[in-house]
Design a protein around this motif. Structure first.
Motif, PDB file in Angstrom:
ATOM      1  N   LEU A   1       0.830  -1.199   0.000  1.00 27.03           N
ATOM      2  CA  LEU A   1       0.000   0.000   0.000  1.00 27.03           C
ATOM      3  C   LEU A   1       0.873   1.260   0.000  1.00 27.03           C
ATOM      4  CD1 LEU A   1      -2.732  -1.101   2.596  1.00 27.03           C
ATOM      5  CD2 LEU A   1      -2.885  -1.173   0.097  1.00 27.03           C
ATOM      6  N   ILE A   2       0.214   2.425   0.114  1.00 20.19           N
ATOM      7  CA  ILE A   2       0.893   3.714   0.092  1.00 20.19           C
ATOM      8  C   ILE A   2       0.655   4.411   1.424  1.00 20.19           C
ATOM      9  CG2 ILE A   2       1.108   5.932  -1.086  1.00 20.19           C
ATOM     10  CD1 ILE A   2       1.918   3.557  -2.794  1.00 20.19           C
ATOM     11  N   ASP A   3       1.730   4.962   2.030  1.00 19.49           N
ATOM     12  CA  ASP A   3       1.544   5.667   3.296  1.00 19.49           C
ATOM     13  C   ASP A   3       1.226   7.138   3.053  1.00 19.49           C
ATOM     14  OD1 ASP A   3       3.906   6.933   2.645  1.00 19.49           O
ATOM     15  OD2 ASP A   3       5.103   5.983   4.213  1.00 19.49           O
ATOM     16  N   MET A   4       1.170   7.938   4.103  1.00 18.63           N
ATOM     17  CA  MET A   4       0.774   9.342   4.004  1.00 18.63           C
ATOM     18  C   MET A   4       1.834  10.208   3.342  1.00 18.63           C
ATOM     19  SD  MET A   4      -1.200   9.825   7.666  1.00 18.63           S
ATOM     20  CE  MET A   4       0.246   9.352   8.626  1.00 18.63           C
ATOM     21  N   GLU A   5       3.031   9.659   3.164  1.00 17.49           N
ATOM     22  CA  GLU A   5       4.114  10.382   2.489  1.00 17.49           C
ATOM     23  C   GLU A   5       4.310   9.881   1.064  1.00 17.49           C
ATOM     24  OE1 GLU A   5       5.266  12.908   4.088  1.00 17.49           O
ATOM     25  OE2 GLU A   5       4.172  12.354   5.914  1.00 17.49           O
ATOM     26  N   HIS A   6       3.342   9.130   0.568  1.00 12.61           N
ATOM     27  CA  HIS A   6       3.354   8.576  -0.793  1.00 12.61           C
ATOM     28  C   HIS A   6       4.453   7.524  -0.989  1.00 12.61           C
ATOM     29  CE1 HIS A   6       0.442  11.529  -2.470  1.00 12.61           C
ATOM     30  NE2 HIS A   6       0.986  12.337  -1.555  1.00 12.61           N
ATOM     31  N   HIS A   7       4.873   6.893   0.088  1.00 14.73           N
ATOM     32  CA  HIS A   7       5.883   5.845  -0.003  1.00 14.73           C
ATOM     33  C   HIS A   7       5.208   4.479  -0.085  1.00 14.73           C
ATOM     34  CE1 HIS A   7       8.693   8.798   2.305  1.00 14.73           C
ATOM     35  NE2 HIS A   7       8.763   8.989   0.995  1.00 14.73           N
ATOM     36  N   LEU A   8       5.805   3.599  -0.858  1.00 15.26           N
ATOM     37  CA  LEU A   8       5.304   2.232  -0.941  1.00 15.26           C
ATOM     38  C   LEU A   8       5.618   1.495   0.359  1.00 15.26           C
ATOM     39  CD1 LEU A   8       4.029  -0.026  -2.714  1.00 15.26           C
ATOM     40  CD2 LEU A   8       6.365  -0.623  -3.414  1.00 15.26           C
ATOM     41  N   VAL A   9       4.614   0.859   0.938  1.00 16.77           N
ATOM     42  CA  VAL A   9       4.768   0.178   2.221  1.00 16.77           C
ATOM     43  C   VAL A   9       4.223  -1.244   2.102  1.00 16.77           C
ATOM     44  CG1 VAL A   9       4.066   0.152   4.637  1.00 16.77           C
ATOM     45  CG2 VAL A   9       4.611   2.322   3.536  1.00 16.77           C
ATOM     46  N   THR A  10       4.975  -2.198   2.642  1.00 20.41           N
ATOM     47  CA  THR A  10       4.506  -3.583   2.704  1.00 20.41           C
ATOM     48  C   THR A  10       4.533  -4.041   4.160  1.00 20.41           C
ATOM     49  OG1 THR A  10       6.667  -4.658   2.468  1.00 20.41           O
ATOM     50  CG2 THR A  10       5.552  -3.978   0.436  1.00 20.41           C
ATOM     51  N   GLU A  11       4.096  -5.280   4.382  1.00 20.56           N
ATOM     52  CA  GLU A  11       4.091  -5.807   5.758  1.00 20.56           C
ATOM     53  C   GLU A  11       5.504  -5.912   6.324  1.00 20.56           C
ATOM     54  OE1 GLU A  11       4.985  -9.194   3.180  1.00 20.56           O
ATOM     55  OE2 GLU A  11       3.547  -7.536   3.063  1.00 20.56           O
ATOM     56  N   ARG A  12       6.515  -5.979   5.451  1.00 18.53           N
ATOM     57  CA  ARG A  12       7.898  -6.101   5.918  1.00 18.53           C
ATOM     58  C   ARG A  12       8.366  -4.835   6.628  1.00 18.53           C
ATOM     59  NH1 ARG A  12       8.020  -8.512   0.809  1.00 18.53           N
ATOM     60  NH2 ARG A  12       8.764  -6.575  -0.137  1.00 18.53           N
ATOM     61  N   ASN A  13       7.771  -3.691   6.293  1.00 17.05           N
ATOM     62  CA  ASN A  13       8.154  -2.436   6.940  1.00 17.05           C
ATOM     63  C   ASN A  13       7.746  -2.381   8.410  1.00 17.05           C
ATOM     64  OD1 ASN A  13       7.479  -1.543   3.841  1.00 17.05           O
ATOM     65  ND2 ASN A  13       9.213  -0.390   4.666  1.00 17.05           N
ATOM     66  N   PHE A  14       6.825  -3.218   8.817  1.00 16.80           N
ATOM     67  CA  PHE A  14       6.325  -3.190  10.194  1.00 16.80           C
ATOM     68  C   PHE A  14       6.901  -4.302  11.065  1.00 16.80           C
ATOM     69  CE2 PHE A  14       3.052  -1.204   7.572  1.00 16.80           C
ATOM     70  CZ  PHE A  14       2.886   0.008   8.224  1.00 16.80           C
ATOM     71  N   ARG A  15       7.707  -5.160  10.477  1.00 12.18           N
ATOM     72  CA  ARG A  15       8.288  -6.251  11.268  1.00 12.18           C
ATOM     73  C   ARG A  15       9.176  -5.697  12.382  1.00 12.18           C
ATOM     74  NH1 ARG A  15       7.718 -11.366   9.427  1.00 12.18           N
ATOM     75  NH2 ARG A  15       6.877 -11.625   7.302  1.00 12.18           N
TER      76      ARG A  15
ATOM     77  N   PRO B   1      -3.487  10.202   0.422  1.00 14.67           N
ATOM     78  CA  PRO B   1      -2.502  10.371   1.504  1.00 14.67           C
ATOM     79  C   PRO B   1      -2.662  11.674   2.279  1.00 14.67           C
ATOM     80  CG  PRO B   1      -1.434   9.430  -0.405  1.00 14.67           C
ATOM     81  CD  PRO B   1      -2.823   9.750  -0.831  1.00 14.67           C
ATOM     82  N   SER B   2      -2.923  12.779   1.597  1.00 19.10           N
ATOM     83  CA  SER B   2      -3.057  14.059   2.304  1.00 19.10           C
ATOM     84  C   SER B   2      -4.327  14.083   3.161  1.00 19.10           C
ATOM     85  CB  SER B   2      -3.076  15.214   1.297  1.00 19.10           C
ATOM     86  OG  SER B   2      -4.161  15.063   0.379  1.00 19.10           O
ATOM     87  N   GLN B   3      -5.394  13.466   2.699  1.00 22.43           N
ATOM     88  CA  GLN B   3      -6.623  13.388   3.483  1.00 22.43           C
ATOM     89  C   GLN B   3      -6.418  12.553   4.743  1.00 22.43           C
ATOM     90  OE1 GLN B   3      -9.458  14.874   3.398  1.00 22.43           O
ATOM     91  NE2 GLN B   3     -10.636  13.602   4.840  1.00 22.43           N
TER      92      GLN B   3
ATOM     93  N   ILE C   1      -0.193   7.555  14.666  1.00 20.86           N
ATOM     94  CA  ILE C   1      -0.984   6.677  13.796  1.00 20.86           C
ATOM     95  C   ILE C   1      -0.463   6.741  12.367  1.00 20.86           C
ATOM     96  CG2 ILE C   1      -3.281   6.146  12.908  1.00 20.86           C
ATOM     97  CD1 ILE C   1      -4.473   7.428  15.367  1.00 20.86           C
ATOM     98  N   VAL C   2      -0.195   5.568  11.800  1.00 19.25           N
ATOM     99  CA  VAL C   2       0.256   5.449  10.415  1.00 19.25           C
ATOM    100  C   VAL C   2      -0.957   5.183   9.532  1.00 19.25           C
ATOM    101  CG1 VAL C   2       1.698   4.149   8.803  1.00 19.25           C
ATOM    102  CG2 VAL C   2       2.489   4.561  11.154  1.00 19.25           C
ATOM    103  N   GLY C   3      -1.157   6.022   8.514  1.00 21.83           N
ATOM    104  CA  GLY C   3      -2.281   5.869   7.596  1.00 21.83           C
ATOM    105  C   GLY C   3      -1.841   5.229   6.288  1.00 21.83           C
ATOM    106  N   LEU C   4      -2.637   4.266   5.802  1.00 22.89           N
ATOM    107  CA  LEU C   4      -2.312   3.570   4.550  1.00 22.89           C
ATOM    108  C   LEU C   4      -3.507   3.626   3.601  1.00 22.89           C
ATOM    109  CD1 LEU C   4      -0.545   0.331   5.901  1.00 22.89           C
ATOM    110  CD2 LEU C   4       0.521   2.463   5.124  1.00 22.89           C
ATOM    111  N   THR C   5      -3.188   3.862   2.334  1.00 26.79           N
ATOM    112  CA  THR C   5      -4.185   3.830   1.273  1.00 26.79           C
ATOM    113  C   THR C   5      -3.559   3.149   0.055  1.00 26.79           C
ATOM    114  OG1 THR C   5      -5.735   5.174  -0.029  1.00 26.79           O
ATOM    115  CG2 THR C   5      -3.548   6.111   0.381  1.00 26.79           C
ATOM    116  N   GLY C   6      -4.239   3.213  -1.078  1.00 24.19           N
ATOM    117  CA  GLY C   6      -3.711   2.546  -2.268  1.00 24.19           C
ATOM    118  C   GLY C   6      -4.805   2.286  -3.274  1.00 24.19           C
ATOM    119  N   PRO C   7      -4.495   1.564  -4.332  1.00 22.39           N
ATOM    120  CA  PRO C   7      -5.502   1.215  -5.334  1.00 22.39           C
ATOM    121  C   PRO C   7      -6.619   0.371  -4.704  1.00 22.39           C
ATOM    122  CG  PRO C   7      -3.286   0.796  -6.170  1.00 22.39           C
ATOM    123  CD  PRO C   7      -3.151   1.074  -4.704  1.00 22.39           C
TER     124      PRO C   7
END
Length: 266
Positions: free
Chosen positions: A112-126, A179-181, A193-199
Motif C-alpha cells: 500500500l501507500i503511506d501518508m508520504e506517498h511511499h510504498l509500504v509492505t508488511e515487511r516495513n512493520f516487522r 494520503p493528504s486526506q 498513527i500510520v495511515g495507509l491507502t492505495g488502489p
C-alpha cells in the motif's frame, strides 16, 4: 282327530324344527368367522386364504425407506464438512506446530501507500507490535470513536506499561482517502498513527486476507457511506495476528487485553 290330519301336523312341526336348527347353525358359523382367535377344540381346517401373510402394497417399496435415509446421510455429511471448515479457520500465527492439518489463515502480505506517498509492505512493520484498524475518514460515528479508542489504548500502554504499540489505520475508501486526506484526519487523534491507502484492488485484497467486510451504501452521486466490520487486530513483531477486538472494548479494556496477549509471547 283323523289320521291324515295328524300325519300332516307332525310333518309340519318337524320341518319347522329342522329349519330352526339350520338357522342356528348358520348364525354360529357367521360369529366364528368374525372372531380373531382360533378355538382350541376346533378340528375344522381353517381357510388357507386367512393364514397366508398379506403381500405388501406396491406403494410401499424399498425406495420409501432408502431415499429418506440417503438424504439424511448427505445432510449430515454436509454439516460435518461445514463444522470442520469452521474449526480449521484460525488466526495467522496460531496454528499448532505439531499438527499437519492446515486451514485458512487470517492475515497476509500487502502493498500500500503511506501518508508520504511511499510504498509500504508488511515487511516495513516487522519488529513492532502493531494495532491494525480498517476504517475511513468520512465515517460519521463508529469510525472516529474507534480511532480515538485506538489512540488512547496505545497511549495507556506506552505511558503506564512502557510498551510501544504502533497504531496503523488502513482506509476502506481509497477513492476519497488520499494520503493528504489521511494525514489531516489522523493528526487530529494521534501523531503516531500510520495511515495507509492505495488502489482499490490492493485494499480489497488486504481486506479479504484479514476477513474485513465493507461495502458502499446510501449512495447519492459522490456522497456515500461505507458499511464495515470495524475489526481491530493485534499483530506480533512477525506480523502475525494474535487477537481480534470488536467495538465492545473501551480504551482501558483494550489496553489490558493487549497487555495480556503480549505477556503470553514475551
Amino acid at each position: 282327530m283323523p289320521m291324515s290330519r295328524l300325519v300332516r301336523f307332525s310333518l309340519e312341526n318337524r320341518s319347522k324344527v329342522n329349519l330352526s336348527l339350520l338357522r342356528g347353525l348358520g348364525s354360529r358359523r357367521f360369529q366364528y368367522r368374525g372372531y380373531t382367535g382360533q378355538p382350541k377344540s376346533s378340528t375344522t381346517r381353517p381357510d388357507s386364504q386367512h393364514l397366508l401373510p398379506e403381500k405388501p402394497s406396491s406403494s410401499h417399496s424399498w425406495s420409501t425407506y432408502i431415499v429418506p435415509t440417503a438424504l439424511l446421510a448427505i445432510a449430515g455429511g454436509a454439516m460435518l464438512v461445514h463444522y470442520n471448515d469452521e474449526r480449521r479457520a484460525v488466526l495467522k500465527g496460531t496454528e499448532h506446530k505439531g499438527n499437519n492439518i492446515k486451514g485458512p489463515t487470517i492475515g497476509g502480505p500487502f502493498s500500500l501507500i503511506d501518508m508520504e506517498h511511499h510504498l509500504v509492505t508488511e515487511r516495513n512493520f516487522r519488529g513492532n507490535w502493531v494495532l491494525l484498524y480498517f476504517g475511513y475518514t468520512s465515517s460519521p460515528d463508529v469510525g472516529p470513536a474507534e480511532v480515538q479508542k485506538m489512540a488512547e489504548a496505545v497511549d495507556i500502554l506506552e505511558s503506564k506499561q512502557n510498551l510501544k504499540v504502533m497504531p496503523v489505520f488502513v482506509t476502506i475508501d481509497p477513492q476519497r482517502d488520499c494520503p493528504s486526506q489521511l494525514r489531516a484526519y489522523l493528526r487530529e487523534f494521534d501523531q503516531r498513527i500510520v495511515g495507509l491507502t492505495g488502489p482499490i484492488n490492493a485494499i480489497r485484497q488486504m481486506a479479504q486476507e484479514y476477513r474485513v467486510f465493507f461495502k458502499k451504501v446510501e449512495e447519492e452521486g459522490s456522497d456515500y457511506l461505507v458499511e464495515s466490520s470495524h475489526n481491530m487486530y493485534l499483530l506480533d513483531p512477525n506480523m502475525e495476528i494474535l487477537k481480534c477486538f470488536g467495538v465492545e472494548y473501551d480504551a482501558e479494556q483494550l489496553s489490558e487485553a493487549i497487555l495480556r496477549e503480549v505477556k503470553k509471547v514475551i
